[in-house]
Write a protein that holds these residues in place. Structure first.
Motif, short mmCIF file in Angstrom:
data_model
loop_
_atom_site.label_atom_id
_atom_site.label_comp_id
_atom_site.label_asym_id
_atom_site.label_seq_id
_atom_site.Cartn_x
_atom_site.Cartn_y
_atom_site.Cartn_z
N GLN A 82 -0.50 5.92 6.28
CA GLN A 82 0.91 6.21 6.50
C GLN A 82 1.52 5.32 7.58
O GLN A 82 2.73 5.37 7.81
N ASP A 83 0.68 4.50 8.23
CA ASP A 83 1.12 3.56 9.26
C ASP A 83 1.94 4.27 10.34
O ASP A 83 3.08 3.90 10.65
N SER B 33 -0.27 7.88 15.59
CA SER B 33 -1.48 8.63 15.91
C SER B 33 -1.73 9.71 14.86
O SER B 33 -0.90 9.93 13.96
N ILE B 34 -2.87 10.40 15.00
CA ILE B 34 -3.19 11.48 14.06
C ILE B 34 -2.19 12.62 14.17
O ILE B 34 -2.04 13.41 13.24
N PHE B 35 -1.46 12.70 15.29
CA PHE B 35 -0.48 13.75 15.47
C PHE B 35 0.83 13.45 14.74
O PHE B 35 1.75 14.27 14.73
N ASP B 36 0.90 12.25 14.13
CA ASP B 36 2.11 11.85 13.42
C ASP B 36 1.95 11.86 11.91
O ASP B 36 2.91 11.56 11.19
N VAL B 37 0.75 12.19 11.39
CA VAL B 37 0.58 12.26 9.94
C VAL B 37 1.35 13.45 9.40
O VAL B 37 1.65 14.40 10.14
N ASP B 38 1.65 13.43 8.12
CA ASP B 38 2.62 14.37 7.55
C ASP B 38 2.32 15.85 7.82
O ASP B 38 3.22 16.60 8.23
N THR B 39 1.09 16.29 7.62
CA THR B 39 0.79 17.72 7.77
C THR B 39 0.82 18.17 9.23
O THR B 39 1.36 19.22 9.56
N ILE B 40 0.24 17.35 10.13
CA ILE B 40 0.22 17.72 11.54
C ILE B 40 1.61 17.60 12.15
O ILE B 40 2.00 18.40 13.00
N LYS B 41 2.38 16.62 11.68
CA LYS B 41 3.75 16.46 12.17
C LYS B 41 4.59 17.70 11.84
O LYS B 41 5.45 18.12 12.63
N ALA B 42 4.33 18.29 10.66
CA ALA B 42 5.07 19.49 10.28
C ALA B 42 4.80 20.64 11.26
O ALA B 42 5.71 21.37 11.66
N LEU B 43 3.54 20.76 11.69
CA LEU B 43 3.18 21.77 12.69
C LEU B 43 3.80 21.44 14.04
O LEU B 43 4.31 22.31 14.74
N MET C 135 0.84 -1.20 0.00
CA MET C 135 0.00 0.00 0.00
C MET C 135 0.88 1.25 0.00
O MET C 135 1.79 1.39 0.81
N LYS C 136 0.60 2.15 -0.90
CA LYS C 136 1.36 3.39 -0.98
C LYS C 136 0.98 4.33 0.17
O LYS C 136 -0.18 4.42 0.55
N LYS C 137 1.98 4.99 0.74
CA LYS C 137 1.74 5.90 1.87
C LYS C 137 1.43 7.30 1.34
O LYS C 137 2.31 8.17 1.27
N TYR C 138 0.17 7.52 1.00
CA TYR C 138 -0.26 8.81 0.47
C TYR C 138 -0.21 9.89 1.54
O TYR C 138 -0.44 9.62 2.73
N GLY C 139 0.07 11.13 1.12
CA GLY C 139 0.02 12.26 2.04
C GLY C 139 -1.42 12.65 2.32
O GLY C 139 -2.34 12.29 1.58
N LEU C 140 -1.63 13.39 3.40
CA LEU C 140 -2.98 13.80 3.78
C LEU C 140 -3.65 14.61 2.68
O LEU C 140 -4.83 14.39 2.37
N ASN C 141 -2.95 15.54 2.08
CA ASN C 141 -3.53 16.35 1.01
C ASN C 141 -3.87 15.51 -0.22
O ASN C 141 -4.85 15.78 -0.92
N GLU C 142 -3.06 14.49 -0.48
CA GLU C 142 -3.35 13.59 -1.59
C GLU C 142 -4.64 12.81 -1.33
O GLU C 142 -5.48 12.65 -2.24
N LEU C 143 -4.80 12.32 -0.11
CA LEU C 143 -5.98 11.54 0.23
C LEU C 143 -7.25 12.37 0.12
O LEU C 143 -8.29 11.88 -0.35
N ARG C 144 -7.17 13.63 0.53
CA ARG C 144 -8.33 14.52 0.41
C ARG C 144 -8.76 14.64 -1.04
O ARG C 144 -9.95 14.51 -1.38
N GLN C 145 -7.79 14.89 -1.92
CA GLN C 145 -8.10 15.07 -3.33
C GLN C 145 -8.58 13.77 -3.97
O GLN C 145 -9.49 13.78 -4.81
N MET C 146 -8.00 12.65 -3.57
CA MET C 146 -8.42 11.34 -4.11
C MET C 146 -9.89 11.07 -3.79
O MET C 146 -10.64 10.58 -4.64
N PHE C 147 -10.30 11.39 -2.57
CA PHE C 147 -11.68 11.18 -2.15
C PHE C 147 -12.64 12.04 -2.97
O PHE C 147 -13.65 11.55 -3.50
N LEU C 148 -12.33 13.32 -3.07
CA LEU C 148 -13.21 14.23 -3.80
C LEU C 148 -13.27 13.88 -5.28
O LEU C 148 -14.35 13.93 -5.90
N ASP C 149 -12.14 13.49 -5.86
CA ASP C 149 -12.13 13.11 -7.28
C ASP C 149 -12.94 11.84 -7.51
O ASP C 149 -13.65 11.71 -8.51
N PHE C 150 -12.84 10.90 -6.57
CA PHE C 150 -13.57 9.63 -6.70
C PHE C 150 -15.08 9.88 -6.74
O PHE C 150 -15.78 9.35 -7.62
N PHE C 151 -15.57 10.68 -5.82
CA PHE C 151 -17.01 10.90 -5.78
C PHE C 151 -17.49 11.88 -6.85
O PHE C 151 -18.66 11.84 -7.24
#
Length: 381
Positions: free
Chosen positions: A237-238, A241-251, A1-17
């Protein structure tokens, strides 16, 4: 499974629907519009309530959004679990009298397994214990064995937030593995640990709640789904926690840089999870500004009102002494700028004491001279 970034996942969901005929809309305001049952938007469907009830005509019978949400009800769980946050983004696809349970379940499974690439054997659906229709769809149409479909009561599988549309729901859980579990032999879907994490909730809005516990059947059957974007990113991203995903980790990394603290390292003012870092930020000395103002005022008044300036100067120096002691005992807890303000106020106080002292002495000498002169004059007379 590819480790997509949070922003990628958002766009993938919206594009799918969008490919499924949904109108994609931007996130609505966090402040509810014409809804007295909510202080802040707490779910993706909240801004769309008028469309669900039929009060307003939606721009399209199929819509999809990524809604910014705030849930203060979860605040006690923050730092205790890997999946709770007060502010988060909610992915959602909605149907207003268009499709219903069949399409909603099929598409949620398709997106998770075929688009995102989650392993099907690690996904577990749940249904409301009285919803045989949803159970049969998962079992007979999706091919999920009966022992992998969990039935829960109203507390877990009946969705409602305040007054408005509500109904039974079907959730999808992801098994993150034993390393995230509690170790109990009966640990399974529904356990409060972080092994089985709910990532998607298909809500079948069939009823209207008047806010007093009374339910009426809606004229049209609707679909309201919700999937926490940060939770999905945590799984994909395995990370812990949610505090370790790419965008929140940057903050979080920026907070660590500013505060001079290391994430997950123990400190004497330790707090849970990200709050540990936020509370670790340096603060100003409590009376630094007061000391500085008193010092400056004492310097001003010592020239004109010597005794008053002397008193202010003494107060400034005494307060500065306490603040300096506080800083020197715990230099990591207080800002250097506030310590500099204390020192500046102390210096002003010392200078004003010296000047005021000279002024007071001179005034006393003058006064003594006057008194002596009067005495001599009186004696001479």
């Amino acid at each position: 499974m590819k480790k997509y970034g949070l922003n990628e996942l958002r766009q993938m969901f919206l594009d799918f629907f969008e490919s499924k005929g949904h109108l994609v809309k931007s996130s609505y305001s966090l402040v509810p519009h014409n809804d007295n049952s909510l202080l802040l938007i707490n779910a993706g469907m909240a801004p769309l309530k008028p469309y669900f009830t039929g009060q307003e005509v939606p721009p399209r019978t199929r819509m999809a959004t990524c809604q910014k949400c705030i849930r203060t009800g979860d605040i006690e769980n923050i730092g205790k679990t890997a999946r709770h946050g007060t502010f988060f983004e909610m992915l959602g696809n909605f149907s207003f009298g268009d499709y219903f349970k069949h399409e909603a379940i099929h598409w949620s499974w398709e997106f998770l397994t075929e688009v995102v690439g989650l392993e099907a054997d690690r996904l577990y659906p749940s249904v409301y214990l009285e919803d045989d229709e949803a159970f049969d769809i998962w079992n007979k149409e999706m091919g999920i064995p009966k022992d992998r479909i969990f039935k829960f009561g109203k507390e877990d599988n009946f969705w409602e937030h305040g007054a408005g549309p509500c109904g039974p729901c079907s959730e999808i859980y992801y098994d993150r593995g034993e390393k995230y579990g509690c170790g109990k032999p009966d640990c399974t879907v529904g356990c409060e640990c972080d092994r089985y994490i709910e990532i998607w909730n298909n809500v079948f809005t069939q009823f209207e709640n008047d806010g007093k516990g009374n339910y009426t059947t809606l004229k049209q059957k609707n679909i309201d789904t919700g999937m926490g974007l940060e939770r999905l990113a945590t799984v994909v991203q395995d990370v812990d926690s949610i505090f370790d995903v790419d965008t929140i980790k940057a903050l979080r990394d920026k907070v660590c840089e500013i505060s001079g603290k290391e994430y997950k390292k123990e400190y004497k003012f330790n707090n849970q999870c990200i709050m540990e870092i936020m509370n670790g930020a340096k603060k100003d000395l409590p009376n630094a500004t007061v000391v500085l103002v008193l010092g400056i005022l004492s310097l001003i008044f010592c020239w004109c009102y010597g005794f008053f300036g002397l008193i202010l100067g003494i107060i400034a120096v005494v307060l500065a002494g306490g603040q300096r002691k506080l800083y020197l005992q715990s230099p990591d807890e207080y800002t250097e700028s506030s310590f500099k303000n204390v020192n500046a106020g102390r210096v002003c106080g010392i200078i004003s004491i010296c000047i005021a002292g000279v002024v007071v002495v001179v005034l006393l000498l003058v006064l003594m001279g006057i008194v002596a002169g009067i005495g001599i004059a009186s004696f001479g007379l």
